[in-house]
Design a protein around this motif. Structure first.
Motif, PDB file in Angstrom:
ATOM      1  N   PRO A  13       0.843  -1.194   0.000  1.00 43.71           N
ATOM      2  CA  PRO A  13       0.000   0.000   0.000  1.00 43.71           C
ATOM      3  C   PRO A  13       0.885   1.254   0.000  1.00 43.71           C
ATOM      4  O   PRO A  13       2.028   1.214   0.459  1.00 43.71           O
ATOM      5  N   ASP A  14       0.355   2.359  -0.525  1.00 47.59           N
ATOM      6  CA  ASP A  14       1.123   3.601  -0.595  1.00 47.59           C
ATOM      7  C   ASP A  14       1.617   4.049   0.775  1.00 47.59           C
ATOM      8  O   ASP A  14       2.656   4.689   0.894  1.00 47.59           O
ATOM      9  N   ASP A  15       0.856   3.729   1.817  1.00 49.08           N
ATOM     10  CA  ASP A  15       1.223   4.163   3.168  1.00 49.08           C
ATOM     11  C   ASP A  15       1.882   3.040   3.973  1.00 49.08           C
ATOM     12  O   ASP A  15       1.899   3.070   5.201  1.00 49.08           O
ATOM     13  N   ALA A  16       2.436   2.054   3.289  1.00 42.31           N
ATOM     14  CA  ALA A  16       3.089   0.934   3.980  1.00 42.31           C
ATOM     15  C   ALA A  16       4.227   1.440   4.848  1.00 42.31           C
ATOM     16  O   ALA A  16       4.951   2.354   4.471  1.00 42.31           O
ATOM     17  N   LEU A  17       4.383   0.833   6.012  1.00 42.51           N
ATOM     18  CA  LEU A  17       5.539   1.107   6.855  1.00 42.51           C
ATOM     19  C   LEU A  17       6.702   0.325   6.285  1.00 42.51           C
ATOM     20  O   LEU A  17       6.652  -0.903   6.208  1.00 42.51           O
ATOM     21  N   VAL A  18       7.729   1.028   5.813  1.00 43.74           N
ATOM     22  CA  VAL A  18       8.918   0.374   5.278  1.00 43.74           C
ATOM     23  C   VAL A  18      10.135   0.840   6.067  1.00 43.74           C
ATOM     24  O   VAL A  18      10.154   1.962   6.585  1.00 43.74           O
ATOM     25  N   VAL A  19      11.134  -0.024   6.153  1.00 45.57           N
ATOM     26  CA  VAL A  19      12.410   0.324   6.776  1.00 45.57           C
ATOM     27  C   VAL A  19      13.395   0.592   5.644  1.00 45.57           C
ATOM     28  O   VAL A  19      13.637  -0.276   4.808  1.00 45.57           O
ATOM     29  N   ASP A  20      13.923   1.807   5.601  1.00 44.99           N
ATOM     30  CA  ASP A  20      14.848   2.241   4.545  1.00 44.99           C
ATOM     31  C   ASP A  20      16.267   2.098   5.081  1.00 44.99           C
ATOM     32  O   ASP A  20      16.639   2.768   6.050  1.00 44.99           O
ATOM     33  N   CYS A  21      17.070   1.232   4.445  1.00 44.47           N
ATOM     34  CA  CYS A  21      18.423   0.962   4.952  1.00 44.47           C
ATOM     35  C   CYS A  21      19.510   1.662   4.135  1.00 44.47           C
ATOM     36  O   CYS A  21      20.676   1.271   4.160  1.00 44.47           O
ATOM     37  N   ARG A  22      19.134   2.739   3.408  1.00 42.83           N
ATOM     38  CA  ARG A  22      20.125   3.492   2.631  1.00 42.83           C
ATOM     39  C   ARG A  22      20.913   4.444   3.529  1.00 42.83           C
ATOM     40  O   ARG A  22      20.596   4.651   4.693  1.00 42.83           O
ATOM     41  N   GLU A  23      21.910   5.075   2.947  1.00 40.70           N
ATOM     42  CA  GLU A  23      22.755   6.015   3.670  1.00 40.70           C
ATOM     43  C   GLU A  23      22.022   7.341   3.891  1.00 40.70           C
ATOM     44  O   GLU A  23      21.068   7.655   3.189  1.00 40.70           O
ATOM     45  N   PRO A  24      22.470   8.144   4.879  1.00 45.70           N
ATOM     46  CA  PRO A  24      21.775   9.397   5.206  1.00 45.70           C
ATOM     47  C   PRO A  24      21.573  10.347   4.034  1.00 45.70           C
ATOM     48  O   PRO A  24      20.519  10.985   3.933  1.00 45.70           O
ATOM     49  N   ASP A  25      22.558  10.474   3.122  1.00 48.02           N
ATOM     50  CA  ASP A  25      22.377  11.394   1.995  1.00 48.02           C
ATOM     51  C   ASP A  25      21.293  10.891   1.045  1.00 48.02           C
ATOM     52  O   ASP A  25      20.525  11.676   0.491  1.00 48.02           O
ATOM     53  N   GLU A  26      21.203   9.575   0.872  1.00 45.04           N
ATOM     54  CA  GLU A  26      20.157   9.006   0.015  1.00 45.04           C
ATOM     55  C   GLU A  26      18.787   9.227   0.650  1.00 45.04           C
ATOM     56  O   GLU A  26      17.813   9.570  -0.019  1.00 45.04           O
ATOM     57  N   TRP A  27      18.699   9.005   1.961  1.00 44.63           N
ATOM     58  CA  TRP A  27      17.457   9.204   2.710  1.00 44.63           C
ATOM     59  C   TRP A  27      16.990  10.656   2.589  1.00 44.63           C
ATOM     60  O   TRP A  27      15.826  10.923   2.314  1.00 44.63           O
ATOM     61  N   ALA A  28      17.921  11.605   2.770  1.00 45.41           N
ATOM     62  CA  ALA A  28      17.574  13.026   2.736  1.00 45.41           C
ATOM     63  C   ALA A  28      17.024  13.432   1.375  1.00 45.41           C
ATOM     64  O   ALA A  28      16.119  14.264   1.282  1.00 45.41           O
ATOM     65  N   ALA A  29      17.551  12.839   0.293  1.00 46.21           N
ATOM     66  CA  ALA A  29      17.124  13.198  -1.058  1.00 46.21           C
ATOM     67  C   ALA A  29      15.697  12.756  -1.342  1.00 46.21           C
ATOM     68  O   ALA A  29      14.959  13.443  -2.048  1.00 46.21           O
ATOM     69  N   GLY A  30      15.292  11.614  -0.805  1.00 47.38           N
ATOM     70  CA  GLY A  30      13.924  11.153  -1.038  1.00 47.38           C
ATOM     71  C   GLY A  30      13.692   9.783  -0.450  1.00 47.38           C
ATOM     72  O   GLY A  30      14.517   8.891  -0.612  1.00 47.38           O
ATOM     73  N   HIS A  31      12.569   9.650   0.254  1.00 51.28           N
ATOM     74  CA  HIS A  31      12.204   8.362   0.843  1.00 51.28           C
ATOM     75  C   HIS A  31      10.684   8.231   0.905  1.00 51.28           C
ATOM     76  O   HIS A  31       9.968   9.212   0.726  1.00 51.28           O
ATOM     77  N   ALA A  32      10.240   7.020   1.127  1.00 52.82           N
ATOM     78  CA  ALA A  32       8.804   6.775   1.255  1.00 52.82           C
ATOM     79  C   ALA A  32       8.268   7.535   2.457  1.00 52.82           C
ATOM     80  O   ALA A  32       8.931   7.594   3.503  1.00 52.82           O
ATOM     81  N   GLU A  33       7.091   8.106   2.313  1.00 48.87           N
ATOM     82  CA  GLU A  33       6.470   8.810   3.432  1.00 48.87           C
ATOM     83  C   GLU A  33       6.231   7.824   4.567  1.00 48.87           C
ATOM     84  O   GLU A  33       5.748   6.716   4.357  1.00 48.87           O
ATOM     85  N   GLY A  34       6.605   8.220   5.776  1.00 55.41           N
ATOM     86  CA  GLY A  34       6.368   7.373   6.938  1.00 55.41           C
ATOM     87  C   GLY A  34       7.378   6.255   7.121  1.00 55.41           C
ATOM     88  O   GLY A  34       7.227   5.422   8.011  1.00 55.41           O
ATOM     89  N   ALA A  35       8.420   6.229   6.277  1.00 52.34           N
ATOM     90  CA  ALA A  35       9.435   5.177   6.396  1.00 52.34           C
ATOM     91  C   ALA A  35      10.280   5.391   7.650  1.00 52.34           C
ATOM     92  O   ALA A  35      10.391   6.504   8.162  1.00 52.34           O
ATOM     93  N   LEU A  36      10.881   4.310   8.112  1.00 53.00           N
ATOM     94  CA  LEU A  36      11.825   4.349   9.223  1.00 53.00           C
ATOM     95  C   LEU A  36      13.226   4.238   8.639  1.00 53.00           C
ATOM     96  O   LEU A  36      13.492   3.323   7.855  1.00 53.00           O
ATOM     97  N   HIS A  37      14.117   5.165   9.010  1.00 50.19           N
ATOM     98  CA  HIS A  37      15.479   5.155   8.465  1.00 50.19           C
ATOM     99  C   HIS A  37      16.415   4.403   9.409  1.00 50.19           C
ATOM    100  O   HIS A  37      16.645   4.828  10.536  1.00 50.19           O
ATOM    101  N   LEU A  38      16.916   3.272   8.942  1.00 47.10           N
ATOM    102  CA  LEU A  38      17.913   2.483   9.666  1.00 47.10           C
ATOM    103  C   LEU A  38      19.000   2.093   8.677  1.00 47.10           C
ATOM    104  O   LEU A  38      18.855   1.094   7.974  1.00 47.10           O
TER     105      LEU A  38
END
Length: 109
Positions: A13-38
């Motif tokens: 789903p568009d609002d799925a809770l996802v865990v984003d394991c990319r680096e901080p610069d990648e996260w800052a550029a764009g990530h799924a709304e509501g994702a958790l950054h680890l």
């Protein structure tokens, strides 16, 4: 190598809770709304921050390689996780909602 459990972006789903394991610069550029950054390297030390859910927890990176390694390790630790096929590249291509932290339009680095 064991088969890594995975899921297609279109099955989330568009609002799925996802865990984003990319680096901080990648996260800052764009990530799924509501994702958790680890970031991948932090997962072993921060594994207690993974949310508990009643379904498999999707793990995402840029294209699926790093998240695949994270999923493989987490499965060995007993977690119910799945690798998001194609990563944020596929998320962006599917037109799913994204946000950024750097003041620019969300994008995948």
């Amino acid at each position: 190598m064991n088969q890594i459990p995975s899921i297609a972006v279109t099955d989330l789903p568009d609002d799925a809770l996802v865990v984003d394991c990319r680096e901080p610069d990648e996260w800052a550029a764009g990530h799924a709304e509501g994702a958790l950054h680890l970031p991948l390297g932090d997962i072993p030390a921060r594994v207690d921050e993974l949310p508990s859910t009643d379904r498999s927890l999707p793990i995402i990176c840029r294209s699926g390689g790093r998240s695949g390694r994270a999923v493989q390790w987490l499965v060995q630790q007993g977690f119910d996780v799945v690798n998001v096929e194609g990563g944020m590249k596929a998320w962006e291509a599917a037109g799913k909602p994204m946000t950024s932290e750097d003041g620019q339009a969300p994008r995948v680095l």
